[in-house]
Design a protein around this motif. Sequence first.
Motif, mmCIF file in Angstrom:
data_model
loop_
_atom_site.group_PDB
_atom_site.id
_atom_site.type_symbol
_atom_site.label_atom_id
_atom_site.label_comp_id
_atom_site.label_asym_id
_atom_site.label_seq_id
_atom_site.Cartn_x
_atom_site.Cartn_y
_atom_site.Cartn_z
ATOM 1 N N ASP A 51 0.811 -1.211 0.000
ATOM 2 C CA ASP A 51 0.000 0.000 0.000
ATOM 3 C C ASP A 51 0.845 1.261 0.000
ATOM 4 O O ASP A 51 0.383 2.320 -0.432
ATOM 5 N N GLU A 52 2.104 1.157 0.529
ATOM 6 C CA GLU A 52 2.943 2.346 0.575
ATOM 7 C C GLU A 52 3.237 2.881 -0.820
ATOM 8 O O GLU A 52 3.429 4.077 -1.012
ATOM 9 N N LYS B 69 0.207 8.748 -4.682
ATOM 10 C CA LYS B 69 -0.763 9.760 -4.240
ATOM 11 C C LYS B 69 -0.036 11.044 -3.829
ATOM 12 O O LYS B 69 -0.507 12.155 -4.120
ATOM 13 N N GLU C 6 0.478 5.072 -1.737
ATOM 14 C CA GLU C 6 0.604 6.333 -1.014
ATOM 15 C C GLU C 6 1.653 7.228 -1.663
ATOM 16 O O GLU C 6 1.506 8.450 -1.712
#
Length: 581
Positions: free
Chosen positions: A60-61, A67, A64
């Motif tokens: 998930d990093e 993003k 991020e």
Amino acid sequence: MSSLSYSSPSSSSEAKWPFDVFINFRGEDVRYGFVTDLHSCLIHGGINAYIDSEDLRRGDEILELMKAIDESRIAVLVFSENYASSRWCLDELVKVMECRRLKKQRVLPVFYKVEPGDIRGLRGSYGDALTGHEKKFGQDYERVKKWKQALIEAADLSGWHYVDGQSQDETEFIERIVKEISTTVKRVPLSVAKYPVGVRCRVKEVMSLLSMVSNDVRMIGIWGTGGLGKTTIAKDVYNRIASQFDGCSFLPNVRETSSRPDGLVHLQDKLLSEILWKESLVVLSVDGGANMIRDRLCCRKILLVLDDVDHEDQLNALARECEWFGRGSRIIVTTRDKHVLTSHGIDLVYKVQPLDQDEAVKLLSSYALNQTNDISRDLIDKILGYANGLPLAIVVLGAFLCGRSRGEWESTLEQLAECPNEKINRVLKVSFDALDNNQKDIFLDIACFFKGRKMEYVTRVLDSCGLHTSIGIQTLIERSLVTIVHDHTVQMHDRGVQTHDLIQQMGQDVIKRECPNDPGKRSRLWCYDDVYEVLSAATVRASHETIDNLIFSNLRAITELQLVINDYFLFLGGEPLMLRA
């Protein structure tokens, strides 16, 4: 009265980007050194910079990370020798160039010890790395193709080229990058005021003293009593001009901080750390810190604000001479004590004026009248009469009265007539607490007995009491506690004798607190009811000799007794009687 809304131009608009800058780089090449220093310099400049960490590139990093790129206003690409060997760097680069096309994100490349031509031509280490990627990702040729296109496109952009440490100073190179970024992002402004009514015209006066077109080193003062808005004005000026300097520092609450153990050392350390973002300096003593400031800043154009200075020792430790700073530097000092500025040779001084009637109405409306419509103009005028143009008083009372009924406004006025608002009084009393005993006695006597009297009369009476009146009153004038108006009368506010005087009320409150429930134990009496209570047989039960001692003690000169006797006869007609123990 309709409600009014005011907001600071520097703080009213919300940021469109969660991050100001995203830094894309190859960690093994430049993480410890160039990128760390660049990131530190950006943070010290008030720029919210996101620094990529290869250690977090899992699951998930990664989402991020993408993003963060998408939410950054500027992307800084640090191209180094082994940049292209990292597929993570290249994936980020593709995302950055996509944001540039779709969101108009600004992209700034830094060519760190590499040639832009080698990147555009995919030569050298960049060509070798991409060849290796092609072999590894043969089945994913489109991904490698995007990397190549992004590299060629980014290398064509205008940026900075750092060759090596011998031909350029790395610190100066980083400062140039940060300075350009600052012109786009702007420094994070200091919070000025919720409703900065009347600030703009006062800032204009200060700006004229600063004379930003001049290349000299200039120190100016902002002077006035507590609660007039000196700090607010200084913050607004700081926000307006900070981008024009190589380094900036705003030191708030100098008086309070310097009173603590090693307080001056702490202030010196903060000043140096805010301006010299890279250098790690340890301040061990005030004298050592003074020498550091002089030696390290003498060639830098800096902006320094010293807020709430009350002693020359503070100026000597932080800004002793103009020669301590580089050409074009500006030092702004706010203080309640004009003599601090005079003794330091600062003759460019702006005296802060109270709000005029229109400004006061606007400020009170902003705080108190946005939810209430049944407050009469008479009540509004009475509140403004009490505040007497002091922004602090208007803000405190306006916030307290917001949404309250007419009856609550009237009750508040009745309470204020008997005792001052604690929050307002606490700020004003700071100036009183800084006085010596001689100055305190003179101030309290003026507050209780002599406001509105001729200067010559006040001097004669107080001199006869053993006070050193001439130097004492001059000190009170310099500290904005007393004013001598055009007809040579002693006042405690520029607005004159007809208006309510918060400074006078503060002084009288000092006496009342000596013994709240027993006027006979206070050092001074001036109210008719208190005098009557003390002198009445039922309350005092004292002999005539005791009363005489109460009235005339501390009056040293026999020739001055007639002055006090005259006061006594005036008292019989309803005027205050000077009873000073």
